[in-house]
Design a protein around this motif. Structure first.
Motif, PDB file in Angstrom:
ATOM      1  N   ARG A 203      22.070   6.587   0.030  1.00 31.45           N
ATOM      2  CA  ARG A 203      21.986   6.682   1.487  1.00 31.45           C
ATOM      3  C   ARG A 203      21.538   5.342   2.064  1.00 31.45           C
ATOM      4  O   ARG A 203      20.677   4.667   1.503  1.00 31.45           O
ATOM      5  N   SER A 204      22.099   4.982   3.210  1.00 33.84           N
ATOM      6  CA  SER A 204      21.646   3.781   3.920  1.00 33.84           C
ATOM      7  C   SER A 204      21.221   4.109   5.344  1.00 33.84           C
ATOM      8  O   SER A 204      21.014   3.212   6.162  1.00 33.84           O
ATOM      9  N   ASP A 205      21.096   5.405   5.644  1.00 36.38           N
ATOM     10  CA  ASP A 205      20.753   5.846   6.997  1.00 36.38           C
ATOM     11  C   ASP A 205      19.318   6.347   7.098  1.00 36.38           C
ATOM     12  O   ASP A 205      18.953   6.997   8.091  1.00 36.38           O
ATOM     13  N   LEU A 206      18.506   6.054   6.084  1.00 36.13           N
ATOM     14  CA  LEU A 206      17.126   6.541   6.079  1.00 36.13           C
ATOM     15  C   LEU A 206      16.145   5.377   6.117  1.00 36.13           C
ATOM     16  O   LEU A 206      16.394   4.322   5.540  1.00 36.13           O
ATOM     17  N   MET A 207      15.017   5.600   6.760  1.00 36.76           N
ATOM     18  CA  MET A 207      13.971   4.593   6.889  1.00 36.76           C
ATOM     19  C   MET A 207      12.705   5.087   6.202  1.00 36.76           C
ATOM     20  O   MET A 207      12.331   6.258   6.318  1.00 36.76           O
ATOM     21  N   ASP A 208      12.069   4.198   5.454  1.00 37.86           N
ATOM     22  CA  ASP A 208      10.752   4.485   4.904  1.00 37.86           C
ATOM     23  C   ASP A 208       9.756   4.433   6.059  1.00 37.86           C
ATOM     24  O   ASP A 208       9.508   3.384   6.646  1.00 37.86           O
ATOM     25  N   ALA A 209       9.187   5.598   6.396  1.00 38.89           N
ATOM     26  CA  ALA A 209       8.337   5.696   7.580  1.00 38.89           C
ATOM     27  C   ALA A 209       6.915   5.202   7.345  1.00 38.89           C
ATOM     28  O   ALA A 209       6.098   5.197   8.259  1.00 38.89           O
ATOM     29  N   HIS A 210       6.603   4.816   6.110  1.00 34.70           N
ATOM     30  CA  HIS A 210       5.273   4.300   5.779  1.00 34.70           C
ATOM     31  C   HIS A 210       4.210   5.382   5.892  1.00 34.70           C
ATOM     32  O   HIS A 210       3.088   5.143   6.350  1.00 34.70           O
ATOM     33  N   LEU A 211       4.575   6.586   5.464  1.00 34.60           N
ATOM     34  CA  LEU A 211       3.629   7.687   5.299  1.00 34.60           C
ATOM     35  C   LEU A 211       3.825   8.209   3.880  1.00 34.60           C
ATOM     36  O   LEU A 211       4.928   8.657   3.537  1.00 34.60           O
ATOM     37  N   TYR A 212       2.777   8.122   3.054  1.00 34.13           N
ATOM     38  CA  TYR A 212       2.904   8.434   1.633  1.00 34.13           C
ATOM     39  C   TYR A 212       1.776   9.348   1.173  1.00 34.13           C
ATOM     40  O   TYR A 212       0.643   9.254   1.658  1.00 34.13           O
ATOM     41  N   ALA A 213       2.102  10.191   0.207  1.00 32.01           N
ATOM     42  CA  ALA A 213       1.081  10.901  -0.559  1.00 32.01           C
ATOM     43  C   ALA A 213       1.104  10.323  -1.972  1.00 32.01           C
ATOM     44  O   ALA A 213       2.167  10.228  -2.596  1.00 32.01           O
ATOM     45  N   PHE A 214      -0.059   9.901  -2.467  1.00 32.56           N
ATOM     46  CA  PHE A 214      -0.175   9.301  -3.797  1.00 32.56           C
ATOM     47  C   PHE A 214      -1.113  10.131  -4.666  1.00 32.56           C
ATOM     48  O   PHE A 214      -2.116  10.666  -4.177  1.00 32.56           O
ATOM     49  N   LYS A 215      -0.807  10.181  -5.952  1.00 33.77           N
ATOM     50  CA  LYS A 215      -1.814  10.614  -6.912  1.00 33.77           C
ATOM     51  C   LYS A 215      -2.802   9.464  -7.064  1.00 33.77           C
ATOM     52  O   LYS A 215      -2.424   8.337  -7.389  1.00 33.77           O
ATOM     53  N   ARG A 216      -4.074   9.731  -6.812  1.00 39.22           N
ATOM     54  CA  ARG A 216      -5.053   8.646  -6.707  1.00 39.22           C
ATOM     55  C   ARG A 216      -5.125   7.777  -7.960  1.00 39.22           C
ATOM     56  O   ARG A 216      -5.120   6.539  -7.874  1.00 39.22           O
ATOM     57  N   THR A 217      -5.202   8.386  -9.141  1.00 37.24           N
ATOM     58  CA  THR A 217      -5.385   7.594 -10.360  1.00 37.24           C
ATOM     59  C   THR A 217      -4.213   6.656 -10.603  1.00 37.24           C
ATOM     60  O   THR A 217      -4.408   5.509 -11.031  1.00 37.24           O
ATOM     61  N   ILE A 218      -2.992   7.127 -10.314  1.00 37.45           N
ATOM     62  CA  ILE A 218      -1.815   6.269 -10.492  1.00 37.45           C
ATOM     63  C   ILE A 218      -1.835   5.126  -9.492  1.00 37.45           C
ATOM     64  O   ILE A 218      -1.554   3.969  -9.829  1.00 37.45           O
ATOM     65  N   LEU A 219      -2.168   5.428  -8.246  1.00 36.02           N
ATOM     66  CA  LEU A 219      -2.230   4.387  -7.218  1.00 36.02           C
ATOM     67  C   LEU A 219      -3.245   3.315  -7.597  1.00 36.02           C
ATOM     68  O   LEU A 219      -2.952   2.107  -7.525  1.00 36.02           O
ATOM     69  N   GLN A 220      -4.422   3.733  -8.017  1.00 35.70           N
ATOM     70  CA  GLN A 220      -5.450   2.762  -8.390  1.00 35.70           C
ATOM     71  C   GLN A 220      -5.030   1.939  -9.597  1.00 35.70           C
ATOM     72  O   GLN A 220      -5.299   0.732  -9.662  1.00 35.70           O
ATOM     73  N   ASP A 221      -4.358   2.562 -10.551  1.00 35.75           N
ATOM     74  CA  ASP A 221      -3.885   1.827 -11.735  1.00 35.75           C
ATOM     75  C   ASP A 221      -2.878   0.751 -11.341  1.00 35.75           C
ATOM     76  O   ASP A 221      -2.930  -0.389 -11.834  1.00 35.75           O
ATOM     77  N   VAL A 222      -1.938   1.092 -10.463  1.00 35.31           N
ATOM     78  CA  VAL A 222      -0.918   0.120 -10.044  1.00 35.31           C
ATOM     79  C   VAL A 222      -1.560  -1.028  -9.268  1.00 35.31           C
ATOM     80  O   VAL A 222      -1.225  -2.199  -9.491  1.00 35.31           O
ATOM     81  N   LEU A 223      -2.478  -0.716  -8.367  1.00 32.22           N
ATOM     82  CA  LEU A 223      -3.129  -1.764  -7.588  1.00 32.22           C
ATOM     83  C   LEU A 223      -3.928  -2.715  -8.472  1.00 32.22           C
ATOM     84  O   LEU A 223      -4.017  -3.911  -8.196  1.00 32.22           O
ATOM     85  N   GLU A 224      -4.498  -2.173  -9.549  1.00 28.46           N
ATOM     86  CA  GLU A 224      -5.254  -3.012 -10.477  1.00 28.46           C
ATOM     87  C   GLU A 224      -4.324  -3.819 -11.386  1.00 28.46           C
ATOM     88  O   GLU A 224      -4.556  -5.007 -11.634  1.00 28.46           O
ATOM     89  N   LEU A 225      -3.260  -3.169 -11.855  1.00 28.75           N
ATOM     90  CA  LEU A 225      -2.334  -3.831 -12.774  1.00 28.75           C
ATOM     91  C   LEU A 225      -1.511  -4.911 -12.076  1.00 28.75           C
ATOM     92  O   LEU A 225      -1.289  -5.999 -12.623  1.00 28.75           O
ATOM     93  N   LYS A 226      -1.074  -4.619 -10.866  1.00 31.78           N
ATOM     94  CA  LYS A 226      -0.199  -5.541 -10.128  1.00 31.78           C
ATOM     95  C   LYS A 226      -1.002  -6.203  -9.003  1.00 31.78           C
ATOM     96  O   LYS A 226      -0.860  -5.888  -7.830  1.00 31.78           O
ATOM     97  N   GLU A 227      -1.844  -7.146  -9.378  1.00 31.95           N
ATOM     98  CA  GLU A 227      -2.755  -7.772  -8.422  1.00 31.95           C
ATOM     99  C   GLU A 227      -2.028  -8.567  -7.348  1.00 31.95           C
ATOM    100  O   GLU A 227      -2.573  -8.784  -6.265  1.00 31.95           O
ATOM    101  N   ALA A 228      -0.800  -8.990  -7.630  1.00 34.69           N
ATOM    102  CA  ALA A 228      -0.060  -9.800  -6.658  1.00 34.69           C
ATOM    103  C   ALA A 228       0.655  -8.946  -5.615  1.00 34.69           C
ATOM    104  O   ALA A 228       1.136  -9.478  -4.609  1.00 34.69           O
ATOM    105  N   TYR A 229       0.724  -7.647  -5.823  1.00 35.61           N
ATOM    106  CA  TYR A 229       1.425  -6.789  -4.874  1.00 35.61           C
ATOM    107  C   TYR A 229       0.681  -6.760  -3.542  1.00 35.61           C
ATOM    108  O   TYR A 229      -0.514  -6.501  -3.489  1.00 35.61           O
ATOM    109  N   ARG A 230       1.433  -6.985  -2.447  1.00 38.74           N
ATOM    110  CA  ARG A 230       0.845  -6.966  -1.113  1.00 38.74           C
ATOM    111  C   ARG A 230       1.390  -5.828  -0.252  1.00 38.74           C
ATOM    112  O   ARG A 230       0.764  -5.433   0.722  1.00 38.74           O
ATOM    113  N   SER A 231       2.562  -5.322  -0.595  1.00 39.77           N
ATOM    114  CA  SER A 231       3.228  -4.336   0.259  1.00 39.77           C
ATOM    115  C   SER A 231       3.455  -3.020  -0.480  1.00 39.77           C
ATOM    116  O   SER A 231       3.964  -3.015  -1.604  1.00 39.77           O
TER     117      SER A 231
END
Length: 451
Positions: A203-231
Motif C-alpha cells: 500500500r502507498s495510501d497509508l500514513m504512519d500517524a506516529h501513535l504506537y503501542a510498544f512492548k516495553r522490554t523490546i523498546l528499551q532493548d532496541v533503544l539501548e542496542l541502537k544508540e544512533a537511532y533518532r527516529s
C-alpha cells in the motif's frame, strides 16, 4: 489496561518557523484558537488514559508547557512534564526517559497528532495480537492546493514522498514499511521477502500517524542496542518490522531468508520449530515466520477507518490544512458548538456595519472588526483590532493582531502582536510574532520575521 502513556510534545521546531518561538513552543501553537497539545490530551482523557508523561525538548519550552497543562487540566489528568535536550528526535527523547518506563506496554503518541481515533483501539489490537509494536496507520490526508506553496522555499518541485507499507492478507500484521520514500517510478520489494511471507499487500495510501503501542522490554532493548537511532518512524519501527523475518524459510535446500533478505542455512531445530508453530495468519504465510516460540515477534497495524480524521502538524502547510479542517469538515474536533451559520463568533466580539463572517470561521473573544469587512474560512484570535474594508480568506490570525484599513489577507498565517499597516496585501505568507508589515506593501509566498 496497564499501559504507560508517553506524549512527545517537541520543542521549537525549525520546520514551523516563524510560527513557533521561544515564547510559543510547538505544543502551544494555536489550532482553531486552542493549543495544539490540547487535542491529544483531550483524546487521552476521552480514552480514560489519565496518567501520562509529556516529554518536551528544551527547559524553557517545558516550563511553558508545564504551566499551561497545570492550569488547563487541573483535576482532569495526572501529567508529569519532563524536559529533555533539544534535537534528540523521537527515539532520542524516549531513550532519555527510558528509566521512567515501568509498565508492561507503552503507548507513545506524537504531540502534533490531531485525530479522533481513540488510542484505546490501538492498545486493544496490540494486546489481542501479543505484538511487540502496533502502529496506527491512516489514510494520507488531503493537503492544500498544489499551486499555493507554503513558503517561498517550497517553489521548487519535489518528488512525491510516499509511505510504502506491506500488510498480510488479514491487514493485521505489518510486514514491510519504508516511510517518506522518494518514489519516481517503480516500487521494488526483494523477491526473497515475498518468498518468506508467501503473500503481501503493498500500500502507498497509508500514513504512519506516529501513535504506537510498544512492548516495553523490546523498546528499551532496541533503544539501548541502537544508540544512533533518532527516529521512531524512520528507524525503530522499520528495524522491528525487518527483524521479525529473521527466521523466514525459503523454498528448498533448507535455506532461509534473514532480516536483510539474504539467504542462510536453517538448523534442523529451527525447521522443526517452524513446522510446529503456524499460529499467525496461516492463510497469508507459507510458514509461521513470526512465531514467538521461535524467538521472533509480531509487528501489527491498526488501520483507522476512512471516516476518521487523522493529521500530523509537522509543516507550515499542515498547520494551514488542520486549521481549515477543524473549522470545516472536522469541526467536531474543535470542542465548540457552531452556530446555525456554521461559524463561531464570541459574544464579546464587535462587528461593524456591513461586515460579514462566512461559514467555517471562528472569532475569539474581544476582537473588533470595522465596517465592510469580509472574513471567509478563517480563524481570528483573541483581542484583535481590525479596521474597515479588510478581507481575510483561508487564513489564521492569532492573538492581539492589529490590521488597519484596506488590508487583504489570503492563505496566510499571522502570528501574535503583528501589525499590518493600511492597504497591506498578503498572499500565502507567514508573518512572525511582532512583525510590522508596512503601508501599501504587497507580499506573496514570503516568510517574514523580526531579526
Amino acid at each position: 489496561m496497564d499501559f504507560q502513556v508517553v506524549l512527545l510534545a517537541g520543542g521549537t521546531s525549525e520546520t514551523l518557523s516563524p510560527l513557533v518561538s521561544r515564547d510559543v513552543p510547538k505544543a502551544l501553537l494555536p489550532v482553531a484558537n486552542r493549543p495544539l497539545l490540547s487535542y491529544p490530551l483531550d483524546l487521552l482523557e476521552a480514552s480514560d488514559l489519565k496518567d501520562l508523561i509529556v516529554v518536551v525538548e528544551g527547559q524553557e519550552a517545558a516550563r511553558l508547557v508545564g504551566a499551561w497543562v497545570s492550569s488547563a487540566y487541573l483535576d482532569r489528568l495526572r501529567v508529569e512534564v519532563v524536559a529533555v535536550s533539544e534535537d534528540l528526535g523521537s527515539a532520542g527523547a524516549l531513550r532519555a526517559i527510558s528509566k521512567r518506563l515501568t509498565a508492561n506496554d507503552i503507548l507513545v503518541i506524537s504531540g502534533d497528532l490531531v485525530t479522533d481515533v481513540l488510542p484505546g483501539a490501538v492498545a486493544a489490537t496490540h494486546r489481542r495480537n501479543g505484538a511487540v509494536v502496533t502502529a496506527l496507520l491512516c489514510s494520507v490526508p488531503v493537503s492544500g492546493p498544489s499551486d499555493t506553496p507554503s513558503s517561498g522555499k517550497d517553489k521548487a518541485k519535489k518528488p512525491n514522498r510516499l509511505n510504502i507499507v506491506g500488510l498480510d492478507k488479514t491487514k493485521q500484521f505489518l510486514l514491510h514499511i519504508v516511510s517518506g520514500t522518494e518514489v519516481e517510478k517503480d516500487v521494488r520489494v526483494h523477491k526473497r521477502k515475498i518468498q518468506a511471507v508467501g503473500q503481501m499487500e503493498i500500500r502507498s495510501d497509508l500514513m504512519d500517524a506516529h501513535l504506537y503501542a510498544f512492548k516495553r522490554t523490546i523498546l528499551q532493548d532496541v533503544l539501548e542496542l541502537k544508540e544512533a537511532y533518532r527516529s521512531i518512524r524512520l528507524e525503530v519501527l522499520p528495524y522491528l518490522v525487518r527483524s521479525q523475518l529473521r527466521s523466514a524459510p525459503s523454498v528448498g535446500n533448507g535455506r532461509s531468508v534473514d532480516e536483510t533478505g539474504n539467504s542462510a542455512v536453517l538448523s534442523s531445530g529451527n525447521l522443526q520449530c517452524l513446522s510446529q508453530h503456524r499460529v499467525i495468519a496461516p492463510s497469508a504465510f507459507k510458514q509461521d515466520v513470526l512465531s514467538r516460540s521461535c524467538g521472533g515477534h509480531r509487528c501489527c497495524a491498526y488501520i483507522a477507518p476512512k471516516s476518521k480524521y487523522c493529521h500530523r502538524l509537522n509543516s507550515i502547510q499542515s498547520y494551514s490544512d488542520i486549521n481549515r479542517d477543524v473549522i470545516g469538515e472536522a469541526s467536531h474536533l474543535s470542542g465548540c458548538s457552531f452556530s446555525a451559520h456554521n461559524n463561531i463568533i464570541h459574544p464579546s466580539c464587535v462587528l461593524g456595519s456591513k461586515t460579514t463572517i462566512g461559514p467555517h470561521c471562528i472569532l475569539a473573544e474581544g476582537s473588533q472588526l470595522g465596517d465592510k469587512c469580509s472574513v471567509k474560512r478563517s480563524v481570528i484570535g483573541r483581542h484583535c483590532r481590525i479596521g474597515s474594508n479588510v478581507k481575510i480568506v483561508n487564513s489564521v490570525v492569532m492573538n492581539h493582531v492589529v490590521i488597519e484599513d484596506g488590508c487583504h489577507i489570503q492563505g496566510s498565517v499571522v502570528c501574535n502582536n503583528v501589525q499590518l499597516q493600511e492597504r497591506a496585501v498578503l498572499k500565502d505568507c507567514q508573518i512572525g510574532a511582532g512583525y510590522i508589515v508596512t503601508t501599501g506593501s504587497e507580499h506573496k509566498a514570503e516568510s517574514l520575521a523580526r531579526k
